[in-house]
Design a protein around this motif. Sequence first.
Motif, mmCIF file in Angstrom:
data_model
loop_
_atom_site.group_PDB
_atom_site.id
_atom_site.type_symbol
_atom_site.label_atom_id
_atom_site.label_comp_id
_atom_site.label_asym_id
_atom_site.label_seq_id
_atom_site.Cartn_x
_atom_site.Cartn_y
_atom_site.Cartn_z
ATOM 1 N N LYS A 122 0.958 -1.014 0.000
ATOM 2 C CA LYS A 122 0.099 0.107 -0.060
ATOM 3 C C LYS A 122 0.873 1.310 0.083
ATOM 4 O O LYS A 122 0.470 2.181 -0.544
ATOM 5 N N HIS A 146 0.345 2.572 10.560
ATOM 6 C CA HIS A 146 -1.071 2.556 10.453
ATOM 7 C C HIS A 146 -1.735 1.551 9.385
ATOM 8 O O HIS A 146 -2.799 1.179 9.497
ATOM 9 N N LEU A 147 -0.857 1.449 8.104
ATOM 10 C CA LEU A 147 -1.369 0.358 7.273
ATOM 11 C C LEU A 147 -1.394 -1.054 7.870
ATOM 12 O O LEU A 147 -2.170 -1.581 7.565
ATOM 13 N N VAL A 171 -4.535 -1.318 9.622
ATOM 14 C CA VAL A 171 -5.702 -1.473 8.766
ATOM 15 C C VAL A 171 -5.626 -2.717 8.319
ATOM 16 O O VAL A 171 -6.948 -3.513 8.119
ATOM 17 N N SER A 172 -4.443 -3.492 8.154
ATOM 18 C CA SER A 172 -4.514 -5.021 7.473
ATOM 19 C C SER A 172 -5.242 -5.822 8.637
ATOM 20 O O SER A 172 -5.822 -6.633 8.560
ATOM 21 N N ARG A 198 -9.018 -5.666 8.905
ATOM 22 C CA ARG A 198 -10.015 -5.789 7.799
ATOM 23 C C ARG A 198 -10.464 -7.186 8.135
ATOM 24 O O ARG A 198 -11.579 -7.443 8.138
ATOM 25 N N TYR A 207 -11.168 1.638 11.599
ATOM 26 C CA TYR A 207 -10.640 1.353 10.425
ATOM 27 C C TYR A 207 -10.736 2.491 9.529
ATOM 28 O O TYR A 207 -9.713 2.751 8.933
ATOM 29 N N ARG A 208 -11.862 3.056 9.578
ATOM 30 C CA ARG A 208 -12.048 4.134 8.430
ATOM 31 C C ARG A 208 -10.807 5.404 8.913
ATOM 32 O O ARG A 208 -10.340 5.947 7.916
ATOM 33 N N GLN A 266 -7.248 4.233 7.921
ATOM 34 C CA GLN A 266 -7.040 4.295 6.651
ATOM 35 C C GLN A 266 -7.081 5.715 6.113
ATOM 36 O O GLN A 266 -6.193 6.156 5.453
ATOM 37 N N ASP A 294 -3.502 7.565 4.655
ATOM 38 C CA ASP A 294 -3.894 8.008 3.347
ATOM 39 C C ASP A 294 -3.291 9.621 3.400
ATOM 40 O O ASP A 294 -2.604 10.009 2.590
#
Length: 148
Positions: free
Chosen positions: A45, A85-86, A89-90, A93, A127-128, A131, A135
């Motif tokens: 990502k 952070h990523l 997120v992983s 999910r 989660y949002r 993400q 970003d």
Amino acid sequence: MSHKIDDIYREFLSSVDDYALTLSNRDEISLLEELFGHYKFARRKFDKSRADLGTNYQTHRDVPEGEEMLINDELSYQEVDIIIHLMLVSYLRPIINSNKVLRQALTDKDFNLTSQANHLNQLTIWYRRLQAEADRAMTKYTYRGLGE
């Protein structure tokens, strides 16, 4: 220079309170492979990274006794934060997806009577948020690099 992947794992684990991610619950290699899976997701990502996020070994099973897995470049604090952070997120999910399956298996009334509904909503919000933060951090990182 290179960066120890264990430092990334340590920072990630300090953000997660999950008994399944402890050595008292499983063997070291399977725990490291799960963490590495989250790292690989983050690496894919974070495709705008100026650092080489590759590692010296393909899996933790390949690491010889007495050696350690290293990321090919030294990472900045900003790069580490984006990766963490990523990875979060992983991590979230599959938890959210399994709760969505549970919701489909129960009727709306049954689901709403349990704390699972609130739990799923809170996980989805988290989660949002993660993400979106990742970003924003990647965008800031990318634009900061253009002026150098």
